[in-house]
Design a protein around this motif. Structure first.
Motif, PDB file in Angstrom:
ATOM      1  N   VAL A   1      -1.874   3.200  -8.232  1.00 51.08           N
ATOM      2  CA  VAL A   1      -1.932   2.685  -7.077  1.00 51.08           C
ATOM      3  C   VAL A   1      -3.497   2.673  -6.765  1.00 51.08           C
ATOM      4  O   VAL A   1      -4.729   3.013  -8.216  1.00 51.08           O
ATOM      5  N   VAL A   2      -3.204   1.451  -5.478  1.00 48.72           N
ATOM      6  CA  VAL A   2      -4.755   0.387  -5.760  1.00 48.72           C
ATOM      7  C   VAL A   2      -4.599   1.578  -4.924  1.00 48.72           C
ATOM      8  O   VAL A   2      -4.800   1.794  -3.642  1.00 48.72           O
ATOM      9  N   VAL A   3      -7.225   1.773  -4.231  1.00 50.28           N
ATOM     10  CA  VAL A   3      -7.570   2.640  -3.594  1.00 50.28           C
ATOM     11  C   VAL A   3      -8.889   1.506  -3.332  1.00 50.28           C
ATOM     12  O   VAL A   3      -9.676   0.985  -4.132  1.00 50.28           O
TER      13      VAL A   3
ATOM     14  N   PRO B   1       4.196  10.411  -8.753  1.00 52.97           N
ATOM     15  CA  PRO B   1       4.085  11.795  -8.740  1.00 52.97           C
ATOM     16  C   PRO B   1       2.566  12.519  -8.957  1.00 52.97           C
ATOM     17  O   PRO B   1       1.520  12.000 -10.119  1.00 52.97           O
ATOM     18  N   GLY B   2       1.781  13.145  -8.147  1.00 50.28           N
ATOM     19  CA  GLY B   2       0.283  13.656  -8.675  1.00 50.28           C
ATOM     20  C   GLY B   2      -0.749  12.167  -8.770  1.00 50.28           C
ATOM     21  O   GLY B   2      -1.416  12.694  -8.099  1.00 50.28           O
ATOM     22  N   ALA B   3       0.115  11.571  -7.398  1.00 53.36           N
ATOM     23  CA  ALA B   3      -1.268  10.521  -6.671  1.00 53.36           C
ATOM     24  C   ALA B   3      -1.879  10.874  -5.691  1.00 53.36           C
ATOM     25  O   ALA B   3      -2.600  10.788  -5.565  1.00 53.36           O
ATOM     26  N   ASP B   4      -1.039  11.855  -4.889  1.00 48.82           N
ATOM     27  CA  ASP B   4      -1.169  12.934  -3.849  1.00 48.82           C
ATOM     28  C   ASP B   4      -2.704  12.934  -4.385  1.00 48.82           C
ATOM     29  O   ASP B   4      -4.088  13.345  -3.520  1.00 48.82           O
ATOM     30  N   ALA B   5      -2.440  14.395  -5.464  1.00 53.61           N
ATOM     31  CA  ALA B   5      -3.457  15.048  -5.741  1.00 53.61           C
ATOM     32  C   ALA B   5      -5.003  14.289  -6.545  1.00 53.61           C
ATOM     33  O   ALA B   5      -6.106  15.095  -5.982  1.00 53.61           O
ATOM     34  N   LEU B   6      -4.531  13.765  -7.058  1.00 56.09           N
ATOM     35  CA  LEU B   6      -5.733  12.749  -7.308  1.00 56.09           C
ATOM     36  C   LEU B   6      -6.582  11.448  -6.275  1.00 56.09           C
ATOM     37  O   LEU B   6      -7.740  12.108  -6.621  1.00 56.09           O
TER      38      LEU B   6
ATOM     39  N   GLU C   1     -17.200  10.546 -11.481  1.00 55.91           N
ATOM     40  CA  GLU C   1     -16.138  10.973 -11.789  1.00 55.91           C
ATOM     41  C   GLU C   1     -14.643   9.947 -10.360  1.00 55.91           C
ATOM     42  O   GLU C   1     -14.102  10.294 -10.475  1.00 55.91           O
ATOM     43  N   ALA C   2     -15.663   9.618  -9.768  1.00 53.65           N
ATOM     44  CA  ALA C   2     -14.375   9.233  -8.430  1.00 53.65           C
ATOM     45  C   ALA C   2     -13.598   7.531  -9.573  1.00 53.65           C
ATOM     46  O   ALA C   2     -12.823   7.426  -9.094  1.00 53.65           O
ATOM     47  N   ARG C   3     -14.907   7.058  -9.648  1.00 52.42           N
ATOM     48  CA  ARG C   3     -14.235   5.986 -11.007  1.00 52.42           C
ATOM     49  C   ARG C   3     -13.073   6.440 -11.970  1.00 52.42           C
ATOM     50  O   ARG C   3     -12.527   5.650 -11.893  1.00 52.42           O
ATOM     51  N   GLU C   4     -13.381   7.637 -12.193  1.00 50.77           N
ATOM     52  CA  GLU C   4     -12.456   7.463 -13.681  1.00 50.77           C
ATOM     53  C   GLU C   4     -11.174   8.252 -12.237  1.00 50.77           C
ATOM     54  O   GLU C   4      -9.915   7.876 -12.827  1.00 50.77           O
ATOM     55  N   LEU C   5     -11.328   8.658 -11.668  1.00 51.64           N
ATOM     56  CA  LEU C   5      -9.752   9.508 -10.631  1.00 51.64           C
ATOM     57  C   LEU C   5      -9.579   7.954 -10.060  1.00 51.64           C
ATOM     58  O   LEU C   5      -8.032   6.876 -10.193  1.00 51.64           O
ATOM     59  N   ARG C   6     -10.441   6.474  -9.142  1.00 52.47           N
ATOM     60  CA  ARG C   6      -9.262   5.922  -9.738  1.00 52.47           C
ATOM     61  C   ARG C   6      -9.183   5.097 -10.560  1.00 52.47           C
ATOM     62  O   ARG C   6      -7.649   4.345 -10.494  1.00 52.47           O
ATOM     63  N   GLY C   7      -9.385   5.071 -11.399  1.00 54.30           N
ATOM     64  CA  GLY C   7      -8.884   4.289 -12.974  1.00 54.30           C
ATOM     65  C   GLY C   7      -7.418   5.085 -13.918  1.00 54.30           C
ATOM     66  O   GLY C   7      -6.285   4.510 -13.659  1.00 54.30           O
ATOM     67  N   GLU C   8      -7.184   6.722 -12.697  1.00 51.80           N
ATOM     68  CA  GLU C   8      -6.359   6.891 -13.398  1.00 51.80           C
ATOM     69  C   GLU C   8      -5.214   6.924 -12.424  1.00 51.80           C
ATOM     70  O   GLU C   8      -4.042   6.704 -12.528  1.00 51.80           O
ATOM     71  N   LEU C   9      -5.077   6.365 -10.936  1.00 55.82           N
ATOM     72  CA  LEU C   9      -4.622   6.156 -10.093  1.00 55.82           C
ATOM     73  C   LEU C   9      -4.250   4.780 -10.108  1.00 55.82           C
ATOM     74  O   LEU C   9      -2.935   4.783  -9.697  1.00 55.82           O
TER      75      LEU C   9
END
Length: 57
Positions: free
Chosen positions: A37-39, A3-8, A24-32
């Motif tokens: 979720v590995v990006v 849940p919420g991964a698509d929005a992230l 910001e992109a790095r922070e979002l990657r950490g949250e994923l």
């Protein structure tokens, strides 16, 4: 997909478009990653894999 991964992922794709949003992109990657979720970035695209088990969180 958790849940919420698509929005992230969408938010991360938008933030990667500008150099001034790299942090910001790095922070979002950490949250994923915390959601399992590995990006991976390649040729301007995001490749996504959902993992199970301990992902360092």
């Amino acid at each position: 997909m958790p849940p919420g991964a698509d929005a992230l992922l969408r938010a991360r794709a938008q933030s990667r478009k500008g150099e001034d949003h790299a942090e910001e992109a790095r922070e979002l990657r950490g949250e994923l990653l915390r959601r399992g979720v590995v990006v991976r970035d390649e040729d301007g695209r995001q490749y996504v894999r959902v993992v199970t088990g301990d992902v360092g969180g």
